[in-house]
Scaffold this active site. Structure first.
Site, PDB file in Angstrom:
ATOM      1  N   SER A  40       0.842  -1.201   0.000  1.00  0.00           N
ATOM      2  CA  SER A  40       0.000   0.000   0.000  1.00  0.00           C
ATOM      3  C   SER A  40       0.880   1.256   0.000  1.00  0.00           C
ATOM      4  O   SER A  40       1.600   1.477  -0.972  1.00  0.00           O
ATOM      5  CB  SER A  40      -0.964  -0.051   1.194  1.00  0.00           C
ATOM      6  OG  SER A  40      -1.960   0.925   1.060  1.00  0.00           O
TER       7      SER A  40
ATOM      8  N   GLU B  75     -13.822  10.297 -11.693  1.00  0.00           N
ATOM      9  CA  GLU B  75     -13.815  11.341 -12.715  1.00  0.00           C
ATOM     10  C   GLU B  75     -13.065  10.864 -13.946  1.00  0.00           C
ATOM     11  O   GLU B  75     -12.300   9.903 -13.888  1.00  0.00           O
ATOM     12  CB  GLU B  75     -13.081  12.593 -12.200  1.00  0.00           C
ATOM     13  CG  GLU B  75     -13.775  13.320 -11.092  1.00  0.00           C
ATOM     14  CD  GLU B  75     -12.904  14.451 -10.557  1.00  0.00           C
ATOM     15  OE1 GLU B  75     -12.126  15.044 -11.318  1.00  0.00           O
ATOM     16  OE2 GLU B  75     -12.994  14.714  -9.349  1.00  0.00           O
TER      17      GLU B  75
ATOM     18  N   HIS C 144      -4.235  -0.731  -4.531  1.00  0.00           N
ATOM     19  CA  HIS C 144      -5.700  -0.897  -4.367  1.00  0.00           C
ATOM     20  C   HIS C 144      -6.358  -0.556  -5.706  1.00  0.00           C
ATOM     21  O   HIS C 144      -7.359   0.149  -5.746  1.00  0.00           O
ATOM     22  CB  HIS C 144      -6.239   0.038  -3.279  1.00  0.00           C
ATOM     23  CG  HIS C 144      -5.580  -0.086  -1.941  1.00  0.00           C
ATOM     24  ND1 HIS C 144      -5.897  -1.082  -1.043  1.00  0.00           N
ATOM     25  CD2 HIS C 144      -4.604   0.649  -1.337  1.00  0.00           C
ATOM     26  CE1 HIS C 144      -5.161  -0.930   0.056  1.00  0.00           C
ATOM     27  NE2 HIS C 144      -4.366   0.102  -0.101  1.00  0.00           N
TER      28      HIS C 144
END
Lengths: 283, 283
Positions: free
Chosen positions: A144, A162, A186
């Site tokens: 991560s 977006e 992720h």
């Protein structure tokens, strides 16, 4: 469509004892098969492993550090130290040098990549880790936030939901362990394709590497990425890019990006960053 | 990087009166500039437009039908009829034929694409719309669910937040207005890259077209896509695909998909589906 280009290669799978940089997409299995963490343990020397855990990305470094400590203890590592560095002075403290110079694996936990870089970039600790990683003397893993810092260009944060646009991604400087890549984690889990495309449009000299949760892009010294784990590693290769429009940094207008090459790799697939080619799994 | 391959083409922008198929990614502006809806109005003949609204995808067809009716009335369309078809018998009722044979624009609203196809696929109404669209006699627009039905292969539904895998997408048969495409809408907004990749891996003869909200891929008879609106149109071209693994339909194991070509197009960009090449905006 079954392997249109069947490449049954004579190459062996990389030796499991070879050191590597393991870039993990977060949320790696810590309870069941623990494939990725076990591979880190093996590549760090298995029963002979001397592991350093760097939990500095986290705001709860003691808790997260101990969690990994227990996991690697249970696997049977010979020695484990948590480098609970909470300020830059500690990062420059020579007390860690003796251990870092003989340890065989370093694991950077999740948390906030800006915090991790803020505390450790250019410190004595990180320079030692970096140097020994580049020399192939240790296996370095990051999950991560610990994965995000691997490139020289680093995604510090951004939005999702977006169209690709300049304001969708905040780029800054990472630790530069693996050159010419921008890592996102992720990846499909958190809708990060648009922000990785936006990052690559700004830095088309880099390959974009989007890593899903419980998935690892393992990079060996020769630039070979091998994928392991539950999800996919997405490669965005702008090598044939013919056009991007050029809104100002921070502009919200959408981007044009033509002729990216996109690969979705799963467990066992390999990608050669030098030739920018995928190597099919042996069939 | 400003237009590495500068293509200042002599081609004119497509004539605004030419009929087209307008595939809209949902949530198109209905209040302010209304660029996309106004383009539909213009291409349907402007003040001479005779528009048919098909609200059958929606469970509130009267409400949504009237909303678009007011918009096109306000723009000045000569005639508007709402084809509020709620069962297949109505779809085969010849009462609509006279109007469909003289109307100049058909607009399919959002809702549920399975409902829309279930009510209208292979009915007299839809066959007439299809035929007149293919003959270039009407401009056909569909938004959201009305966009999803445009291909022969249709995404009926699916998941998000996972790595690309077969079970992530439900594919069925659409209306087949535009051949050899699979359309997805609300694209970057709703994290649908993984499901479009999954769909294309199953149907590599198709081009994937992912359309963001308030964005339109306008297809002309010659296979030229022109982009308009606020967001981007993502093209996934599997023409050079070299490999996919082949889990069973519905399997959750992740996919390998090598060598997709990816284009992100924004307002004014054009893509030729025949040559599978992007045409840069005039510089």
């Amino acid at each position: 469509m079954l392997q249109l280009e069947s490449q049954s290669l004579a190459q062996e799978m990389p030796q499991s004892t070879k050191t590597a940089v393991m870039i993990i997409g977060g949320a790696e299995d810590k309870v069941h098969g623990r494939e990725i963490l076990h591979t880190f343990f093996s590549r760090a020397g298995a029963a002979d492993a001397a592991i350093a855990i760097i939990p500095s990305a986290s705001r709860e470094p003691a808790v997260i550090g101990e969690r990994y400590q227990h996991i690697f203890e249970e696997m049977g590592a010979k020695e484990i130290q948590i480098l609970d560095i909470r300020d830059r002075d500690a990062g420059n403290d020579p007390q860690w040098q003796e251990y870092l110079n003989r340890c065989t694996g370093v694991f950077m936990t999740g948390g906030d990549q800006l915090r991790l870089c803020g505390l450790l970039a250019d410190t004595l600790v990180m320079e030692t880790v970096r140097q020994r990683t580049l020399e192939g003397k240790i296996t370095l893993a990051g999950t991560s936030a610990g994965a995000a810092v691997m490139g020289y260009q680093m995604i510090a944060g951004g939005g999702s939901g977006e169209s690709p646009n300049r304001s969708l991604v905040d780029l800054t400087t990472g630790l530069g362990i693996v050159s010419d890549v921008i890592v996102d984690q992720h990846f499909h889990n958190r809708n990060r394709m648009a922000r990785l495309i936006s990052a690559i449009a700004s830095h088309p000299q880099c390959i974009g590497i989007g890593i899903d949760e419980d998935t690892c892009a393992m990079v060996e010294g020769d630039g070979l990425i091998q994928v392991m784990g539950k999800g996919t590693v997405t490669i965005l290769d702008p090598g044939e890019l013919t056009h991007t429009n050029e809104p100002n940094v921070g502009a919200t207008e959408p981007l044009s990006v033509f002729n990216l090459r996109l690969h979705v790799l799963c467990h066992g697939d390999r990608y050669d960053m030098r030739s920018r080619k995928v190597i099919s799994p042996e069939s």
